[in-house]
Design a protein around this motif. Structure first.
Motif, PDB file in Angstrom:
ATOM      1  N   ASP A  43       0.820  -1.205   0.000  1.00 48.40           N
ATOM      2  CA  ASP A  43       0.000   0.000   0.000  1.00 48.40           C
ATOM      3  C   ASP A  43       0.861   1.266   0.000  1.00 48.40           C
ATOM      4  N   GLY A  44       1.934   1.236  -0.802  1.00 53.20           N
ATOM      5  CA  GLY A  44       2.813   2.403  -0.899  1.00 53.20           C
ATOM      6  C   GLY A  44       2.539   3.176  -2.172  1.00 53.20           C
ATOM      7  N   VAL A  45       3.329   4.236  -2.426  1.00 57.04           N
ATOM      8  CA  VAL A  45       3.165   5.022  -3.652  1.00 57.04           C
ATOM      9  C   VAL A  45       4.370   4.900  -4.577  1.00 57.04           C
ATOM     10  N   GLY A  46       5.393   4.154  -4.138  1.00 54.73           N
ATOM     11  CA  GLY A  46       6.547   3.973  -5.003  1.00 54.73           C
ATOM     12  C   GLY A  46       7.465   2.907  -4.446  1.00 54.73           C
ATOM     13  N   ILE A  83      16.022  12.482 -14.033  1.00 54.85           N
ATOM     14  CA  ILE A  83      15.274  13.743 -13.981  1.00 54.85           C
ATOM     15  C   ILE A  83      15.948  14.711 -14.945  1.00 54.85           C
ATOM     16  N   ILE A  84      15.217  15.144 -15.973  1.00 55.10           N
ATOM     17  CA  ILE A  84      15.834  16.027 -16.976  1.00 55.10           C
ATOM     18  C   ILE A  84      15.387  17.486 -16.815  1.00 55.10           C
ATOM     19  N   GLU A  85      14.334  17.711 -16.063  1.00 55.98           N
ATOM     20  CA  GLU A  85      13.887  19.087 -15.791  1.00 55.98           C
ATOM     21  C   GLU A  85      13.257  19.100 -14.428  1.00 55.98           C
ATOM     22  N   GLU A  86      13.478  20.186 -13.697  1.00 63.41           N
ATOM     23  CA  GLU A  86      12.765  20.346 -12.433  1.00 63.41           C
ATOM     24  C   GLU A  86      12.573  21.826 -12.162  1.00 63.41           C
ATOM     25  N   ASP A  87      11.444  22.160 -11.564  1.00 62.41           N
ATOM     26  CA  ASP A  87      11.230  23.546 -11.172  1.00 62.41           C
ATOM     27  C   ASP A  87      10.269  23.584  -9.985  1.00 62.41           C
ATOM     28  N   GLY A  88      10.206  24.764  -9.381  1.00 61.85           N
ATOM     29  CA  GLY A  88       9.344  24.949  -8.223  1.00 61.85           C
ATOM     30  C   GLY A  88       9.904  24.257  -6.998  1.00 61.85           C
ATOM     31  N   GLU A  89       9.131  24.303  -5.945  1.00 63.57           N
ATOM     32  CA  GLU A  89       9.596  23.742  -4.679  1.00 63.57           C
ATOM     33  C   GLU A  89       8.383  23.344  -3.855  1.00 63.57           C
ATOM     34  N   GLN A  90       8.491  22.249  -3.144  1.00 61.60           N
ATOM     35  CA  GLN A  90       7.443  21.862  -2.196  1.00 61.60           C
ATOM     36  C   GLN A  90       8.131  21.314  -0.957  1.00 61.60           C
ATOM     37  N   THR A  91       7.549  21.590   0.189  1.00 60.16           N
ATOM     38  CA  THR A  91       8.077  21.066   1.444  1.00 60.16           C
ATOM     39  C   THR A  91       6.942  20.305   2.093  1.00 60.16           C
ATOM     40  N   GLY A  92       7.189  19.039   2.370  1.00 57.88           N
ATOM     41  CA  GLY A  92       6.113  18.247   2.951  1.00 57.88           C
ATOM     42  C   GLY A  92       6.643  16.972   3.563  1.00 57.88           C
ATOM     43  N   LEU A 131       2.601  15.159  -5.134  1.00 65.17           N
ATOM     44  CA  LEU A 131       3.094  13.901  -4.562  1.00 65.17           C
ATOM     45  C   LEU A 131       3.821  13.055  -5.615  1.00 65.17           C
ATOM     46  N   THR A 132       3.367  13.142  -6.862  1.00 66.22           N
ATOM     47  CA  THR A 132       4.004  12.324  -7.902  1.00 66.22           C
ATOM     48  C   THR A 132       5.430  12.817  -8.179  1.00 66.22           C
ATOM     49  N   ALA A 133       5.633  14.134  -8.197  1.00 67.83           N
ATOM     50  CA  ALA A 133       6.984  14.693  -8.371  1.00 67.83           C
ATOM     51  C   ALA A 133       7.872  14.257  -7.200  1.00 67.83           C
ATOM     52  N   ARG A 134       7.312  14.341  -6.009  1.00 69.65           N
ATOM     53  CA  ARG A 134       8.037  13.928  -4.792  1.00 69.65           C
ATOM     54  C   ARG A 134       8.457  12.460  -4.904  1.00 69.65           C
ATOM     55  N   CYS A 135       7.525  11.660  -5.409  1.00 65.37           N
ATOM     56  CA  CYS A 135       7.758  10.229  -5.501  1.00 65.37           C
ATOM     57  C   CYS A 135       8.850   9.899  -6.544  1.00 65.37           C
ATOM     58  N   PHE A 136       8.818  10.581  -7.690  1.00 67.47           N
ATOM     59  CA  PHE A 136       9.880  10.372  -8.684  1.00 67.47           C
ATOM     60  C   PHE A 136      11.243  10.642  -8.048  1.00 67.47           C
ATOM     61  N   CYS A 137      11.351  11.769  -7.345  1.00 63.34           N
ATOM     62  CA  CYS A 137      12.634  12.148  -6.735  1.00 63.34           C
ATOM     63  C   CYS A 137      13.065  11.125  -5.690  1.00 63.34           C
ATOM     64  N   HIS A 138      12.121  10.729  -4.859  1.00 63.13           N
ATOM     65  CA  HIS A 138      12.402   9.785  -3.771  1.00 63.13           C
ATOM     66  C   HIS A 138      12.893   8.440  -4.333  1.00 63.13           C
ATOM     67  N   GLU A 139      12.186   7.940  -5.358  1.00 61.27           N
ATOM     68  CA  GLU A 139      12.548   6.613  -5.903  1.00 61.27           C
ATOM     69  C   GLU A 139      13.874   6.667  -6.651  1.00 61.27           C
ATOM     70  N   ILE A 140      14.109   7.761  -7.398  1.00 60.93           N
ATOM     71  CA  ILE A 140      15.368   7.871  -8.141  1.00 60.93           C
ATOM     72  C   ILE A 140      16.537   8.024  -7.162  1.00 60.93           C
ATOM     73  N   ASP A 141      16.300   8.707  -6.037  1.00 54.83           N
ATOM     74  CA  ASP A 141      17.317   8.774  -4.969  1.00 54.83           C
ATOM     75  C   ASP A 141      17.739   7.373  -4.516  1.00 54.83           C
ATOM     76  N   HIS A 142      16.763   6.465  -4.396  1.00 58.12           N
ATOM     77  CA  HIS A 142      17.077   5.091  -3.960  1.00 58.12           C
ATOM     78  C   HIS A 142      18.118   4.448  -4.888  1.00 58.12           C
ATOM     79  N   LEU A 143      18.061   4.796  -6.187  1.00 60.40           N
ATOM     80  CA  LEU A 143      18.960   4.148  -7.157  1.00 60.40           C
ATOM     81  C   LEU A 143      20.405   4.589  -6.950  1.00 60.40           C
ATOM     82  N   ASP A 144      20.570   5.711  -6.242  1.00 60.91           N
ATOM     83  CA  ASP A 144      21.921   6.178  -5.935  1.00 60.91           C
ATOM     84  C   ASP A 144      22.267   5.936  -4.471  1.00 60.91           C
ATOM     85  N   GLY A 145      21.475   5.119  -3.811  1.00 58.64           N
ATOM     86  CA  GLY A 145      21.791   4.737  -2.430  1.00 58.64           C
ATOM     87  C   GLY A 145      21.401   5.770  -1.389  1.00 58.64           C
TER      88      GLY A 145
END
Ligand code: ZN
Length: 169
Positions: A43-46, A83-92, A131-145
């Motif tokens: 029951d996760g999102v990524g 990630i080839i483009e990113e903009d804006g900011e969210q804190t959550g 949340l989807t942008a957050r999730c892309f970043c979070h999961e791609i971070d995992h690939l770099d440990g």
């Protein structure tokens, strides 16, 4: 398909850098199918491949912005994502299936564009906000440990967690 064990913080595999996927074969397809089943069950999102003990650059992200789709349809398979483009900011707040019961406040871009390959090796682009942008970043971070706990401005206290749980109920 089969459920796979989710590795938890303390397991050194979560701190390793994953290799590119070069063979788009049945072994990869089985991995992706198993990751989807495991993610639904948890029951996760990524979910990222190293979380099930495989050091390859593959992740599943749920596009939860597409509310009218079923969970199965929301799942996006990303092989060798960048990630080839990113903009804006969210804190959550952010959590992780590999760090159960822990939530932290993490700053992420508000919008990202990701380039990836599908299970057959075809390149595609996908974008996400919230949340989807957050999730892309979070999961791609995992690939770099990297785990979100390294990026968190702070970890939520027990009291804050309790408040969140009450809100959910
Ligand atoms: Zn995670």
């Amino acid at each position: 398909m089969a459920l796979r064990n989710i590795r938890e913080e303390g397991d050194s595999i979560l701190l390793k850098k994953c290799r590119l996927v070069t063979d788009f074969n049945r072994r990869l397809h089985t991995l992706l199918d198993d990751m989807k089943e495991t993610l639904l069950e948890a029951d996760g999102v990524g979910l990222a491949a190293p979380q099930v003990g495989v050091l390859r650059r593959a992740v599943i992200v749920m596009d939860t912005n597409k509310e009218d789709l079923s969970p199965e349809e929301q799942m996006i398979e990303l092989v060798n994502p960048v990630i080839i483009e990113e903009d804006g900011e969210q804190t959550g707040q952010e959590g992780c299936l590999s760090v159960p019961g822990v939530y932290g406040i993490v700053k992420r871009p508000g919008h990202v564009v990701v380039q990836a390959q599908d299970r057959f090796g075809n390149f595609f682009k996908v974008e996400g906000t919230g949340l989807t942008a957050r999730c892309f970043c979070h999961e791609i971070d995992h690939l770099d440990g990297h785990l979100f706990t390294e990026r968190a401005e702070r970890i939520l206290t027990q009291e804050e967690l309790q408040e969140l749980q009450e809100k959910d109920e």
